[in-house]
Motif scaffolding. Structure first.
Motif, PDB file in Angstrom:
ATOM      1  N   PHE A   1      -4.970  -2.936  13.065  1.00 46.53           N
ATOM      2  CA  PHE A   1      -6.207  -3.551  12.985  1.00 46.53           C
ATOM      3  C   PHE A   1      -7.008  -3.143  14.194  1.00 46.53           C
ATOM      4  CE2 PHE A   1      -9.389  -6.317  11.828  1.00 46.53           C
ATOM      5  CZ  PHE A   1      -9.552  -7.130  13.061  1.00 46.53           C
TER       6      PHE A   1
ATOM      7  N   PHE B   1      -9.370   0.858   1.190  1.00 43.19           N
ATOM      8  CA  PHE B   1      -9.401   1.919   2.327  1.00 43.19           C
ATOM      9  C   PHE B   1     -10.143   3.168   1.904  1.00 43.19           C
ATOM     10  CE2 PHE B   1      -6.672   0.195   5.770  1.00 43.19           C
ATOM     11  CZ  PHE B   1      -6.244  -1.015   5.260  1.00 43.19           C
TER      12      PHE B   1
ATOM     13  N   GLN C   1      -3.973   4.469  12.707  1.00 38.83           N
ATOM     14  CA  GLN C   1      -2.744   4.879  12.682  1.00 38.83           C
ATOM     15  C   GLN C   1      -2.357   6.205  13.625  1.00 38.83           C
ATOM     16  OE1 GLN C   1      -1.330   6.337   9.098  1.00 38.83           O
ATOM     17  NE2 GLN C   1       0.623   5.334   9.063  1.00 38.83           N
ATOM     18  N   ILE C   2      -1.727   5.788  14.532  1.00 41.33           N
ATOM     19  CA  ILE C   2      -1.072   7.128  15.479  1.00 41.33           C
ATOM     20  C   ILE C   2       0.065   7.617  14.697  1.00 41.33           C
ATOM     21  CG2 ILE C   2       0.099   7.425  17.460  1.00 41.33           C
ATOM     22  CD1 ILE C   2      -1.416   5.076  18.821  1.00 41.33           C
TER      23      ILE C   2
ATOM     24  N   LYS D   1       2.821   2.463  12.540  1.00 38.20           N
ATOM     25  CA  LYS D   1       2.064   1.584  11.480  1.00 38.20           C
ATOM     26  C   LYS D   1       0.572   1.595  11.801  1.00 38.20           C
ATOM     27  CE  LYS D   1       3.101  -2.763  13.804  1.00 38.20           C
ATOM     28  NZ  LYS D   1       3.659  -4.162  13.762  1.00 38.20           N
ATOM     29  N   VAL D   2       0.018   0.891  10.686  1.00 39.45           N
ATOM     30  CA  VAL D   2      -1.560   1.062  10.721  1.00 39.45           C
ATOM     31  C   VAL D   2      -1.665  -0.477  11.656  1.00 39.45           C
ATOM     32  CG1 VAL D   2      -3.513   0.364   9.361  1.00 39.45           C
ATOM     33  CG2 VAL D   2      -1.492   1.826   8.467  1.00 39.45           C
TER      34      VAL D   2
ATOM     35  N   SER E   1     -13.128  -6.152  12.763  1.00 37.01           N
ATOM     36  CA  SER E   1     -13.684  -6.649  11.435  1.00 37.01           C
ATOM     37  C   SER E   1     -15.120  -6.869  11.589  1.00 37.01           C
ATOM     38  CB  SER E   1     -12.868  -7.855  10.780  1.00 37.01           C
ATOM     39  OG  SER E   1     -12.941  -8.751  11.819  1.00 37.01           O
TER      40      SER E   1
ATOM     41  N   MET F   1      -5.174   8.617  13.270  1.00 42.05           N
ATOM     42  CA  MET F   1      -6.234   8.703  11.774  1.00 42.05           C
ATOM     43  C   MET F   1      -6.881   7.180  11.941  1.00 42.05           C
ATOM     44  SD  MET F   1      -6.406  10.163   8.937  1.00 42.05           S
ATOM     45  CE  MET F   1      -5.388  10.610   7.879  1.00 42.05           C
TER      46      MET F   1
ATOM     47  N   TYR G   1      -9.218   0.393  11.161  1.00 45.57           N
ATOM     48  CA  TYR G   1      -7.741   0.152  11.390  1.00 45.57           C
ATOM     49  C   TYR G   1      -7.456   1.822  11.935  1.00 45.57           C
ATOM     50  CZ  TYR G   1      -7.156  -3.689   8.517  1.00 45.57           C
ATOM     51  OH  TYR G   1      -7.357  -5.154   7.902  1.00 45.57           O
TER      52      TYR G   1
ATOM     53  N   PHE H   1      -8.918   4.612   9.721  1.00 44.79           N
ATOM     54  CA  PHE H   1      -9.564   4.183   8.247  1.00 44.79           C
ATOM     55  C   PHE H   1     -10.556   3.184   8.362  1.00 44.79           C
ATOM     56  CE2 PHE H   1      -5.990   6.274   6.051  1.00 44.79           C
ATOM     57  CZ  PHE H   1      -4.924   6.352   6.926  1.00 44.79           C
TER      58      PHE H   1
ATOM     59  N   TYR I   1     -14.147  -2.938   8.037  1.00 41.79           N
ATOM     60  CA  TYR I   1     -13.001  -2.926   8.993  1.00 41.79           C
ATOM     61  C   TYR I   1     -12.863  -1.375   9.455  1.00 41.79           C
ATOM     62  CZ  TYR I   1     -11.975  -7.003   5.947  1.00 41.79           C
ATOM     63  OH  TYR I   1     -12.025  -8.292   5.203  1.00 41.79           O
TER      64      TYR I   1
ATOM     65  N   PHE J   1       3.827   0.501   2.556  1.00 48.92           N
ATOM     66  CA  PHE J   1       3.303  -0.442   3.498  1.00 48.92           C
ATOM     67  C   PHE J   1       3.414  -1.643   3.047  1.00 48.92           C
ATOM     68  CE2 PHE J   1       3.243   2.086   7.366  1.00 48.92           C
ATOM     69  CZ  PHE J   1       2.631   3.318   7.016  1.00 48.92           C
TER      70      PHE J   1
ATOM     71  N   GLN K   1      -8.460  -5.544   0.663  1.00 48.28           N
ATOM     72  CA  GLN K   1      -9.438  -4.560   1.441  1.00 48.28           C
ATOM     73  C   GLN K   1      -9.179  -3.057   0.781  1.00 48.28           C
ATOM     74  OE1 GLN K   1      -8.649  -4.552   5.654  1.00 48.28           O
ATOM     75  NE2 GLN K   1      -8.766  -7.106   5.582  1.00 48.28           N
TER      76      GLN K   1
ATOM     77  N   GLY L   1       3.682  -3.889   8.103  1.00 44.20           N
ATOM     78  CA  GLY L   1       4.912  -3.467   8.570  1.00 44.20           C
ATOM     79  C   GLY L   1       4.929  -1.986   9.078  1.00 44.20           C
TER      80      GLY L   1
ATOM     81  N   TYR M   1       0.721  -1.218  -0.063  1.00 45.89           N
ATOM     82  CA  TYR M   1      -0.003  -0.044   0.093  1.00 45.89           C
ATOM     83  C   TYR M   1       1.009   1.338  -0.049  1.00 45.89           C
ATOM     84  CZ  TYR M   1      -4.251  -2.401   1.147  1.00 45.89           C
ATOM     85  OH  TYR M   1      -5.461  -3.313   1.039  1.00 45.89           O
TER      86      TYR M   1
ATOM     87  N   SER N   1     -16.485  -9.918  13.645  1.00 47.78           N
ATOM     88  CA  SER N   1     -15.977 -11.426  13.346  1.00 47.78           C
ATOM     89  C   SER N   1     -14.679 -11.270  14.099  1.00 47.78           C
ATOM     90  CB  SER N   1     -15.885 -11.424  12.081  1.00 47.78           C
ATOM     91  OG  SER N   1     -15.101 -10.405  11.396  1.00 47.78           O
ATOM     92  N   GLU N   2     -13.849 -10.283  14.170  1.00 47.57           N
ATOM     93  CA  GLU N   2     -12.903 -10.061  14.891  1.00 47.57           C
ATOM     94  C   GLU N   2     -12.314  -8.801  15.628  1.00 47.57           C
ATOM     95  OE1 GLU N   2      -9.299 -11.763  12.629  1.00 47.57           O
ATOM     96  OE2 GLU N   2      -8.111 -11.582  14.315  1.00 47.57           O
TER      97      GLU N   2
END
Lengths: 113, 116
Positions: free
Chosen positions: B45, B107, B37-38, B42-43, B48, B89, B35, B91, B33, A91, B105, A104, A37, B55-56
């Motif tokens: 999860f 975004f 991101q501080i 990194k992004v 979902s 952020m 997600y 997503f 989903y 990413f 997926q 990652g 991404y 589901s998770e």
């Protein structure tokens, strides 16, 4: 648990040159997808390319291609003829049997004019 | 080309307030989903959602978070009592289906949440 590692926090490339971004992952699953991404300064997440693990042929999308080495658990992204608009955070992500993507830490790519 | 949309693009709130982040997934997608991101990280999860139920969910998705699909198009994330560390952020993403393994997926553009 699956992990994704990007060991290059930052990279720089001259416009029109080729650059390769590295990604390794760890999993015990046999079926999965891998993704790259792109996140430009706007911070939107844009899908660049994806690879199905069961396919031996490396995925390509125009100037973007991957080198998928399943045995080595390596998934690098090659950008050919780099353009200024390619400047972004990239990413690598893993998608397996669960519903979530595992990302990652990203590589910040700067394309220099 | 169909895309995921999110509103608002930016939200500033006071600590302890409730916020609702909204998403409109791609119309024929079945899996949704969230997600986060501080900044500079990194992004990650969060959760979902499929067939009107979770589901998770991750460890981050504690009791202060909830998700809902109130109608046929919207998908929302509610944070009941925001904390400073919720600044990030957020997503939304959707996928057409999940077979044995993960489908792609897509975004949305994200909602930037700032908690003061």
């Amino acid at each position: 648990a699956q992990t994704v590692t990007q060991s290059q926090p930052e990279m720089s490339v001259q416009e029109a040159e080729t650059v390769t971004l590295s990604c390794t992952y760890d999993t015990s699953e046999s079926n999965y997808y891998l993704f790259w991404y792109k996140q430009p300064p706007s911070r939107q997440m844009i899908l660049v390319i994806r690879q199905e693990a069961y396919k031996q042929q490396n995925a390509t999308e125009n100037r973007f291609s991957v080198n998928f080495q399943k045995a080595a658990k390596s998934f690098s992204l090659k950008i050919s003829d780099s353009q200024l608009g390619d400047t972004a955070m990239y990413f690598c992500a893993y998608g397996g049997a669960t519903n979530k993507l595992i990302f990652g830490t990203g590589t910040l790519l700067a394309v220099q004019p | 080309e169909p895309e995921v949309t999110q509103t608002p693009s930016h939200q500033v709130t006071q600590m302890g307030q409730e916020v609702i982040l909204r998403c409109v997934p791609i119309s024929n997608h079945l899996y949704f989903y969230w997600y986060r991101q501080i900044l500079g990280q990194k992004v990650e999860f969060l959760v979902s959602f499929y067939n009107n139920e979770i589901s998770e969910k991750s460890e981050i998705f504690d009791d202060q978070f909830s998700v809902e699909r109130p109608d046929g198009s919207n998908f929302t994330l509610k944070i009941r009592s925001t904390k400073l560390e919720d600044s990030a952020m957020y997503f939304c993403a959707s996928s057409a289906f999940v077979t044995v393994i993960q489908e792609t997926q897509y975004f949305g553009p994200g909602t930037r949440l700032l908690v003061l």
